[in-house]
Design a protein around this motif. Structure first.
Motif, PDB file in Angstrom:
ATOM      1  N   LEU A 281       0.831  -1.199   0.000  1.00 43.28           N
ATOM      2  CA  LEU A 281       0.000   0.000   0.000  1.00 43.28           C
ATOM      3  C   LEU A 281       0.866   1.250   0.000  1.00 43.28           C
ATOM      4  O   LEU A 281       1.833   1.343   0.763  1.00 43.28           O
ATOM      5  N   GLY A 282       0.525   2.217  -0.835  1.00 39.84           N
ATOM      6  CA  GLY A 282       1.254   3.475  -0.879  1.00 39.84           C
ATOM      7  C   GLY A 282       1.390   3.958  -2.313  1.00 39.84           C
ATOM      8  O   GLY A 282       1.051   3.248  -3.271  1.00 39.84           O
ATOM      9  N   GLU A 283       1.885   5.169  -2.444  1.00 38.89           N
ATOM     10  CA  GLU A 283       2.132   5.763  -3.756  1.00 38.89           C
ATOM     11  C   GLU A 283       3.528   6.368  -3.790  1.00 38.89           C
ATOM     12  O   GLU A 283       4.106   6.654  -2.744  1.00 38.89           O
TER      13      GLU A 283
ATOM     14  N   ARG B 158      -0.277 -12.269  -7.879  1.00 37.99           N
ATOM     15  CA  ARG B 158       0.011 -12.565  -6.459  1.00 37.99           C
ATOM     16  C   ARG B 158       0.442 -11.323  -5.681  1.00 37.99           C
ATOM     17  O   ARG B 158       0.386 -11.317  -4.446  1.00 37.99           O
ATOM     18  N   ILE B 159       0.923 -10.294  -6.378  1.00 36.97           N
ATOM     19  CA  ILE B 159       1.366  -9.054  -5.722  1.00 36.97           C
ATOM     20  C   ILE B 159       0.538  -7.902  -6.265  1.00 36.97           C
ATOM     21  O   ILE B 159       0.499  -7.667  -7.473  1.00 36.97           O
ATOM     22  N   SER B 160      -0.111  -7.164  -5.363  1.00 30.67           N
ATOM     23  CA  SER B 160      -0.937  -6.024  -5.777  1.00 30.67           C
ATOM     24  C   SER B 160      -0.450  -4.757  -5.099  1.00 30.67           C
ATOM     25  O   SER B 160       0.085  -4.784  -3.993  1.00 30.67           O
ATOM     26  N   MET B 161      -0.646  -3.621  -5.786  1.00 33.55           N
ATOM     27  CA  MET B 161      -0.293  -2.300  -5.250  1.00 33.55           C
ATOM     28  C   MET B 161      -1.511  -1.383  -5.416  1.00 33.55           C
ATOM     29  O   MET B 161      -1.606  -0.618  -6.378  1.00 33.55           O
ATOM     30  N   PRO B 162      -2.464  -1.456  -4.472  1.00 27.85           N
ATOM     31  CA  PRO B 162      -3.713  -0.698  -4.611  1.00 27.85           C
ATOM     32  C   PRO B 162      -3.577   0.811  -4.469  1.00 27.85           C
ATOM     33  O   PRO B 162      -4.541   1.534  -4.701  1.00 27.85           O
ATOM     34  N   GLY B 163      -2.390   1.318  -4.079  1.00 22.16           N
ATOM     35  CA  GLY B 163      -2.212   2.758  -3.886  1.00 22.16           C
ATOM     36  C   GLY B 163      -2.350   3.151  -2.430  1.00 22.16           C
ATOM     37  O   GLY B 163      -2.241   2.320  -1.527  1.00 22.16           O
ATOM     38  N   ARG B 164      -2.600   4.438  -2.201  1.00 23.33           N
ATOM     39  CA  ARG B 164      -2.756   4.940  -0.832  1.00 23.33           C
ATOM     40  C   ARG B 164      -4.194   4.749  -0.396  1.00 23.33           C
ATOM     41  O   ARG B 164      -5.132   5.029  -1.148  1.00 23.33           O
ATOM     42  N   VAL B 165      -4.385   4.260   0.833  1.00 25.55           N
ATOM     43  CA  VAL B 165      -5.732   4.089   1.381  1.00 25.55           C
ATOM     44  C   VAL B 165      -5.818   4.789   2.732  1.00 25.55           C
ATOM     45  O   VAL B 165      -4.815   4.943   3.437  1.00 25.55           O
ATOM     46  N   GLY B 166      -7.020   5.209   3.096  1.00 26.36           N
ATOM     47  CA  GLY B 166      -7.225   5.905   4.365  1.00 26.36           C
ATOM     48  C   GLY B 166      -7.802   5.031   5.462  1.00 26.36           C
ATOM     49  O   GLY B 166      -7.720   5.378   6.637  1.00 26.36           O
TER      50      GLY B 166
END
Length: 381
Positions: free
Chosen positions: A235-237, A256-264
């Motif tokens: 998680l992060g940008e 298998r590896i995801s990067m959803p971005g920044r979350v609150g």
């Protein structure tokens, strides 16, 4: 018998925090946390930034005055002279008792701008100095200005020792970041995908080389076939997104590896994962590690020069990995926990102690000790 003693309330202070922006970042979050807490405790708080409020991520109490100097994006000596001029004007206008410079350059500028004024400056270091990319100009200014600060605050003992040795004359204090508990939600809120019987490793931070996500991806590549029911979420940008995604694709791990971005809604994500991983090459004091442990996550971190070793108690509430930057060592530590559900439960049950060890109440008391010490020395002068 009832006590006749009365509690002496600390005097109200006018505190100014000076920081580049309130955009996403650890120091920015800490600045807002402290400002809001000091306001709640009756202090008069002003937050001064170089940017305006348009890019703010963290929310100040609406009763705290926010001052934008509009000096961001400028470069060169004349730009810094401009920053000093407008900052000094703000100091003369608001006449704070204490100015808190958030991070190195803000601290240096605060000391210089306050020359000849009654304001006391507290300089702060939020990253370990050897890992900073400062020019010789700023390094020289730090050596000249920090001894003039009323106090220099470091997040860790190792950083404090470095400053004592390399910036002689600095009056040091060590105050860690406080852990948020319970974690509050903010935007953007992103719902974690359904587990569907799968387990997850979780990493959080700016997509930057300092965070070592490239090392973590290499480590997970070694683990993926052995643990076909485990996935990795980052998680992060940041600026390294494209390079990291290319690394994931080249390893054949896009599913298998995801990067959803920044979350609150971080608490929901911590609760939806099984092991927290901090793969940083360098750290100050990791807010995400504190949060993960407060949420009861077993955690694995590289034992980099500062940070994790002051949070994790090895084999009690987490694992510290050496050598740093070694994907095989990280994979080995993760493998042991991924195999052993009971070990994960044991570490998790003790990890929540950080709620007390790094509580806001304790951190505010350390800051009050610094304020008291500054005022005590002022009266003696």
């Amino acid at each position: 018998m009832p006590s006749n003693a009365t509690t002496v309330k600390p005097p109200t202070l006018r505190i100014m925090l000076f920081i580049h922006s309130l955009h996403a970042g650890g120091a920015e979050r800490v600045a807002v946390d402290l400002a809001n807490q000091w306001h709640i405790h009756g202090h008069d708080v002003i937050v001064v930034t170089q940017t305006d409020a348009s890019g703010d991520v963290y929310e100040l109490n609406r009763h705290i005055e926010r001052v934008a100097l509009n000096t961001a994006g400028l470069s060169g000596i004349m730009a810094n002279l401009r920053r000093l001029y407008v900052l000094r004007k703000a100091l003369q206008r608001y006449r704070p008792d204490i100015v808190l410079g958030m991070m190195t350059t803000a601290s240096i500028l605060s000391v210089i701008a306050s020359t000849g004024l009654r304001t006391r400056v507290i300089a702060t270091e939020h990253t370990h100095p050897p890992s900073q990319n400062l020019s010789s100009f700023w390094l020289k200014l730090r050596r000249r200005t920090y001894p003039r600060a009323a106090k220099v605050v470091a997040l860790t003992r190792d950083t404090a020792s470095w400053i004592v040795n390399h910036v002689p004359g600095s009056d040091m204090a060590v105050i860690p970041n406080a852990v948020h508990w319970p974690l509050a939600d903010s935007e953007p809120k992103v719902t974690p995908p359904s587990r569907n019987g799968r387990c997850r490793l979780l990493a959080v931070g700016r997509l930057h080389t300092d965070k070592g996500f490239d090392i973590l991806i290499d480590a997970f590549r070694d683990l993926a076939q052995v643990f076909p029911d485990w996935d990795l979420v980052i998680l992060g940008e940041g600026t390294e997104r494209e390079r990291l995604q290319a690394q994931i694709d080249a390893a054949g791990l896009a599913d298998r590896i995801s990067m959803p971005g920044r979350v609150g809604n971080m608490r929901q994500w911590y609760q939806a994962c099984d092991i927290y991983v901090l793969s940083s090459r360098v750290e100050g004091l990791s807010n995400s590690l504190l949060e993960a442990m407060a949420c009861g996550m077993p955690s694995v971190a590289f034992d980099c020069e500062t940070g994790p070793r002051e949070i994790i108690r090895p084999d009690i509430d987490g694992l510290l990995v050496t050598p740093v930057e070694d994907p095989q060592a990280l994979a080995a530590a993760l493998s042991g926990l991924m195999h052993d559900k009971q070990a994960r439960k044991t570490l998790a049950s003790r990890a929540v102690d950080v709620r007390d060890r790094f509580s806001m109440r304790r951190v505010l008391s350390l800051w009050q000790e610094v304020f008291n010490d500054i005022q005590h020395h002022e009266k003696k002068e």
